[in-house]
Each structure stands twice: as C-alpha cells, then as structure tokens.
Design an enzyme around this catalytic site. Structure first.
Site, PDB file in Angstrom:
ATOM      1  CD  GLU A   1     144.442 -68.024 164.394  1.00  0.00           C
ATOM      2  OE1 GLU A   1     143.765 -68.720 163.624  1.00  0.00           O
ATOM      3  OE2 GLU A   1     144.808 -66.873 164.130  1.00  0.00           O
TER       4      GLU A   1
ATOM      5  CG  HIS B   1     146.478 -64.088 157.191  1.00  0.00           C
ATOM      6  ND1 HIS B   1     146.807 -62.820 156.775  1.00  0.00           N
ATOM      7  CD2 HIS B   1     146.977 -64.215 158.436  1.00  0.00           C
ATOM      8  CE1 HIS B   1     147.499 -62.234 157.720  1.00  0.00           C
ATOM      9  NE2 HIS B   1     147.616 -63.040 158.737  1.00  0.00           N
TER      10      HIS B   1
ATOM     11  CG  HIS C   1     147.110 -66.008 166.614  1.00  0.00           C
ATOM     12  ND1 HIS C   1     147.292 -66.266 165.278  1.00  0.00           N
ATOM     13  CD2 HIS C   1     148.323 -66.209 167.181  1.00  0.00           C
ATOM     14  CE1 HIS C   1     148.554 -66.612 165.054  1.00  0.00           C
ATOM     15  NE2 HIS C   1     149.196 -66.567 166.203  1.00  0.00           N
TER      16      HIS C   1
HETATM   17  N1  PXP Z   1     144.430 -67.643 160.447  1.00  0.00           N
HETATM   18  C1  PXP Z   1     145.603 -67.456 161.086  1.00  0.00           C
HETATM   19  C2  PXP Z   1     146.477 -68.629 161.318  1.00  0.00           C
HETATM   20  C3  PXP Z   1     145.983 -66.184 161.534  1.00  0.00           C
HETATM   21  O1  PXP Z   1     147.154 -66.002 162.151  1.00  0.00           O
HETATM   22  C4  PXP Z   1     145.111 -65.103 161.334  1.00  0.00           C
HETATM   23  C5  PXP Z   1     145.472 -63.741 161.854  1.00  0.00           C
HETATM   24  O2  PXP Z   1     145.590 -63.783 163.240  1.00  0.00           O
HETATM   25  C6  PXP Z   1     143.897 -65.347 160.663  1.00  0.00           C
HETATM   26  C7  PXP Z   1     143.590 -66.618 160.224  1.00  0.00           C
HETATM   27  C8  PXP Z   1     142.908 -64.257 160.399  1.00  0.00           C
HETATM   28  O3  PXP Z   1     143.446 -63.334 159.520  1.00  0.00           O
HETATM   29  P1  PXP Z   1     142.755 -61.923 159.294  1.00  0.00           P
HETATM   30  O4  PXP Z   1     142.837 -61.197 160.597  1.00  0.00           O
HETATM   31  O5  PXP Z   1     143.533 -61.284 158.206  1.00  0.00           O
HETATM   32  O6  PXP Z   1     141.324 -62.200 158.912  1.00  0.00           O
END
Ligand code: PXP
Length: 237
Positions: free
Chosen positions: A70, A190, A43
């Site tokens: 992402e 997330h 990301h």
């Molecule tokens: N999906 C998206 C769109 C995110 O922004 C993130 C965090 O960068 C994640 C998934 C993954 O989240 P986590 O780091 O809490 O597992």
C-alpha cells in the site's frame, strides 16, 4: 471468510532504528504466515522509515499467501511496485510527511489520476484496491475509476466505537452493501484491534480482507506473535 493480512511496517521500524537486521523482516513474514496470517502487507513511504523499497523483492519471493503493498502512487512507488508485481496494491492518499494514513481518496476530484494509475497496475495483472472513507460518493467514484476493491478507512470507526458502536459502524455497513452491489471487493484497515474487530466483522457484510499492523504488533509484545495472530483470526470468525 475474511482474510487477515498482517502489516509488518512496525517490525521494519524497529529493525531500522538500530541499522542492523533485527528483527528479521523475512523471518517475521514467514512466521506470520506459518502462524495463520493469510496475507502480508507493507506500506513503503518516501522516507522509508518503515519498510524499504529494497525489501519488496525479497517479500514478493517469500510470501506464499497474498502480498499487498500500500502507499501513495508517486512516481517512485509506481516504478518499484510495478517491478515487484505484488498480488494487490492499495492506493493511499497520504502525504510524504504523514505520521500514518488518516483519510481515504476523494475519488471524484482525483478521478483522472486514479484512472491512469489503476489502469497501469491492472495492465500487469495486479489487483488494485483504493483506500476510501465510508461514503457512498467515494465508493461510487471507486467503481468509476476502475478499482477492483475498496479498503475502508476504519480510523473513525475505531475512535467512535467505544462511545457508540452502532453509529460508528453504520456508514460502513451501508457502503459495504453498495460496494458489493457495484461489484467491488471490500477490504478494511486502520486502528482495528481485538476489541473493535469482532463487531466490525459482524456488521460489515462481504468483508474480504482486513490489514492490521499497529495493534497486532503491540498485542504481540504481551501474547507473542503466534498467539496474537490466532486471537485475530478468532476475532474474524
Ligand atoms: N490500511 C492502510 C491504508 C494503512 O495506511 C495502514 C497503516 O499503515 C493500515 C491499513 C493498518 O493500520 P494499523 O497499523 O492501525 O493497523
């Protein structure tokens, strides 16, 4: 089957904190795949405090499973991601100063913008997923703007899971059925972790992929990367 895509942003954050190349993002990505991960997610944010845009071509070259990028589709993101052509792009509406993503798209008020961006990525064969809250209106809006998949924002689910798991997952269950009926693929991510993931997987039908970063990297401090990935894969069975 639900694929596990490991988000390696936190690895890049540690690397960047010292200015050198330790830990080595390339080795970590290769090892995650060797240990069973079925995808690698990054990301890039405008300040590049995690993964850098310059890391993307290397990752595209070495990832043999699925490379998912992402981020918020600002002009730089669009340019750099189009050049790299990952397998999947996940559009996220996080602001430039956001600590982390904390909400999905309002697919209705951003309809024209999303339609343009999605068509742009799809024109070169990149699958497009959009990050949404578990809300029927936004799922239907995702179909209208032409997304291939949605990624459910699971932050609220993770927060509410300890108190009332049935209520926490209810909207995700309902919206997953709707999304599937509309022909959309379903991803989620997330704050997923080893505690809340098995229940989510059991309750949310048609779940194609989860992307997990923060908790997985934290678990790896105790269990090691290989064991941790195996534990997450087991949680998804
Ligand atoms: N999906 C998206 C769109 C995110 O922004 C993130 C965090 O960068 C994640 C998934 C993954 O989240 P986590 O780091 O809490 O597992």
């Amino acid at each position: 089957m639900t694929r596990l895509s490991v988000n390696i942003n936190k690895i890049a954050l540690i690397r960047n904190s010292r200015g050198g190349n330790m830990p080595d993002l390339e080795k970590i990505a290769r090892d995650c795949e060797a240990f069973g991960a079925q995808g690698i997610t990054v990301h890039p944010r405008p300040d590049e405090r995690h993964v850098r845009f310059s890391d993307l071509p290397m990752l595209k070259n070495i990832v043999t499973t699925e490379f998912n990028v992402e981020g918020n589709p600002d002009p730089r993101f669009l340019r750099e991601v189009m050049a790299v052509r990952p397998h999947q792009v996940t559009l996220v509406p996080d602001g430039p100063q956001a600590l982390t993503s904390d909400a999905g798209w309002d697919t209705l008020s951003h309809q024209a913008f999303l339609q343009d961006v999605i068509a742009h990525f799809k024109s070169v064969g990149i699958r497009v997923s959009i990050f949404v809250d578990a809300n029927e209106r936004f799922v239907e809006g995702a179909k209208v703007v032409g997304a291939d998949r949605i990624e459910f924002y699971t932050g609220h689910y993770a927060k509410d899971f300890a108190n009332n798991p049935i209520e926490a997952v209810e909207a995700h269950h309902r919206c997953a059925i709707l999304a599937h009926d509309l022909g959309l693929g379903i991803n989620a991510g997330h704050d997923l972790n080893l505690d809340n993931l098995p229940y989510y997987k059991a309750q949310v039908p048609h779940l194609a992929e989860v992307s997990i970063g923060h908790a997985l990297v934290c678990d790896a401090l105790y269990y090691g990367l290989k064991n941790t990935i195996q534990l997450y894969l087991k949680a998804l069975q």
